[in-house]
Enzyme design. Structure first.
Site, PDB file in Angstrom:
ATOM      1  N   ALA A   6      26.910  70.117   6.203  1.00 11.76           N
ATOM      2  CA  ALA A   6      27.189  68.959   7.056  1.00 11.76           C
ATOM      3  C   ALA A   6      26.714  69.309   8.450  1.00 11.76           C
ATOM      4  CB  ALA A   6      28.673  68.626   7.036  1.00 11.76           C
ATOM      5  N   CYS A   7      25.417  69.243   8.657  1.00 10.15           N
ATOM      6  CA  CYS A   7      24.785  69.866   9.815  1.00 10.15           C
ATOM      7  C   CYS A   7      24.432  68.854  10.899  1.00 10.15           C
ATOM      8  CB  CYS A   7      23.515  70.585   9.368  1.00 10.15           C
ATOM      9  SG  CYS A   7      23.759  71.671   7.950  1.00 10.15           S
ATOM     10  N   THR A   8      23.911  69.377  12.024  1.00  6.92           N
ATOM     11  CA  THR A   8      23.356  68.552  13.100  1.00  6.92           C
ATOM     12  C   THR A   8      21.992  69.126  13.458  1.00  6.92           C
ATOM     13  OG1 THR A   8      25.580  68.166  13.966  1.00  6.92           O
ATOM     14  CG2 THR A   8      23.713  67.602  15.390  1.00  6.92           C
ATOM     15  N   ASN A  27      22.474  73.259  13.460  1.00  5.55           N
ATOM     16  CA  ASN A  27      23.703  73.963  13.101  1.00  5.55           C
ATOM     17  C   ASN A  27      23.866  73.876  11.591  1.00  5.55           C
ATOM     18  OD1 ASN A  27      24.282  74.422  15.761  1.00  5.55           O
ATOM     19  ND2 ASN A  27      26.085  73.106  15.858  1.00  5.55           N
ATOM     20  N   GLU A  99      19.283  69.060   6.519  1.00  2.00           N
ATOM     21  CA  GLU A  99      20.294  68.150   7.033  1.00  2.00           C
ATOM     22  C   GLU A  99      20.750  67.286   5.866  1.00  2.00           C
ATOM     23  OE1 GLU A  99      22.724  66.515   9.891  1.00  2.00           O
ATOM     24  OE2 GLU A  99      21.211  68.057  10.302  1.00  2.00           O
TER      25      GLU A  99
END
Length: 471
Positions: A6-8, A27, A99
């Site tokens: 669950a990235c950015t 991230n 992502e």
């Protein structure tokens, strides 16, 4: 198959960046609070005859006989696949996988995920060693999707010295990709981000064969006069407006303070790609990836009633964060793979020259349990101490991060100057040696702060009692 990340992600074009080079960054957030990561250089291979089988979902494919050297950040426990995630190869191409993105039920009804298809655990391993440009990264991945299908929705970043491409694979076989304009940046937070596709502009857009026919056949386009990939394939739910869109809001609030005026955290139509209003520095990218709605009522480290309303960018369960600075080899000799271990808000980004053939022992050797000789565990320990006494320790922690960023800029300039006269293996050996020195400096400085804060923390115990000296 369910995504685990669950990235950015952030991308910054070379005319939008302060130093005139392309950046891709992300991230890597995981379900578990602790997921030990290594930083490795994977060697080039020749004459190989092997078949790859994913431990995660058994996707199976014959590997090419030759593959380039590349940096990567694999997960220590590989029972769920290597999850190498990101890196820079010897052709000076950077990539970040992935992502996690989510398609709506309408499109998945007609093109469901393929259980034994490509998933995040395998993408870096199966793509990065074999691509020579950012565009080729999209093309190569697209061919794999056509052959194997996709097990989940994933967004992927590719960059070389000239271009940045962002690719979204959203169903079993449907995908699009867009070139990020040189004077723009883009931010995406776990939802389908790419908007209008211009099928008459193949220089700046790519797509899966037959995607237009797929959409028309199944009557999937909700718009009258546009072909908006986000509208057709994406979601717009309550979860998006609490988990995803607020991250875009905060990043654009910082990077586009004028253009983003009037945007709210729960807006569903914030643009994916924006023109930069100022030249974006490496430190600005760090700030966004480290952010937790700083200076707003939504900061989980604050005391406002709204502090738990939205999911922040920096999390305690970030396994690692990276910034891939793709510098032109002719001018700078090598790109830089910046690694952050621990919690981004509390830990520094460490610059490593990608044109190396080894990484420091403190990054290679990661025990399953905490050991302060391991960079991963050392940074996790520091983050835990800082967060435990946030108000008391945050200023010292921020000063420490600023000090190391200053040191890093000086070190990189020094290494660039020395490396200018080197070529071939002599250059690789020199940069490898410098990477060891960089790791050592950061580790020692981190240990010093860690022990200082531990000592101070002893005075902050709720079990303390001040004795009246007159008694």
């Amino acid at each position: 198959m369910q995504n685990k990340d669950a990235c950015t992600s952030i991308m910054v074009g070379k005319k939008a960046s302060l130093d005139g080079v392309n950046y891709i960054a992300r991230n890597e957030d995981r379900v578990k609070a602790i997921e030990p990561k290594q930083f490795l250089v994977k060697s080039a291979v020749k004459g190989r005859h092997e078949t790859y089988v994913s431990p995660y979902n058994k996707v199976t494919i014959a590997l090419p006989e030759e593959g380039m050297r590349y940096t990567s950040t694999p997960t220590l426990d590989q029972t769920a696949g290597p999850n190498e995630e990101d890196g820079i190869n010897e052709a000076n191409v950077a990539a970040s996988f992935t992502e996690s993105v989510y398609a709506n039920d309408r499109v998945l009804a007609y093109d469901p995920y393929v259980k034994n298809g490509l998933a995040e655990d395998s993408l870096c391993t199966l793509v990065l060693p074999y691509i020579h440009s950012a565009r080729e990264g999209v093309e190569y991945t697209g061919k794999l999707i056509a052959e194997l299908g996709s097990a989940e929705g994933n967004g992927m970043q590719f960059a070389d010295a000239d271009d940045i491409w962002y690719m979204e694979v959203v169903t079993g076989h449907q995908w699009v990709a867009v070139r990020i304009s040189d004077d723009c940046y883009a931010v995406t937070p776990n939802q389908v981000a790419i908007e209008d596709i211009d099928f008459d502009d193949p220089d700046n857009y790519m797509w899966a064969d037959g995607i237009q026919e797929f959409v028309e056949e199944h009557q999937l386009n909700p718009d009258h006069d546009r072909w908006d990939f986000r509208h057709i394939f994406g979601t717009s739910t309550q979860k998006d407006r609490h988990y995803n869109t607020p991250r875009t809001w905060f990043a654009q609030r910082y990077l586009s303070p004028n253009a983003s005026l009037g945007q709210r955290p729960e807006d569903s139509e914030m643009p994916f790609i924006r023109k930069a209003e100022f030249k974006i520095a490496n430190e600005d990218i760090q700030y966004v990836l480290k952010s937790h709605f700083n200076e707003t009522p939504y900061d989980p480290m604050g005391d406002a009633p709204e502090r738990k309303t939205y999911r922040a960018i920096s999390l305690s369960r970030t396994a690692q964060s990276h910034i891939l600075q793709v510098r032109n080899l002719n001018k700078y000799k090598t790109s830089i793979h910046w690694i952050e271990l621990g919690v981004p808000a509390f830990n520094p980004y460490v610059p490593f020259f990608a044109n190396a053939d080894d990484t420091d022992e403190s990054y290679r050797n990661v025990p399953e349990k905490m050991n302060l000789e391991s960079a991963f565990w050392l940074n996790e320990a520091l983050a835990e101490v800082v967060e435990s006494h946030y108000q008391e320790f945050m200023e010292k922690d921020e000063d420490y991060q600023k000090e190391l960023n200053e040191w890093a800029r000086r070190k990189i300039a020094q290494v660039d100057k020395e490396a200018a006269s080197l070529e071939g293996q002599a250059l690789i050996d020199y940069l490898t040696e410098q990477n060891h020195e960089i790791a050592s400096h950061y580790n020692e400085r981190t240990k010093a702060l860690f022990f200082e804060l531990l000592t101070e923390g002893c005075e902050l115990s709720k079990m303390s009692f001040k004795m009246d000296p007159n008694l």
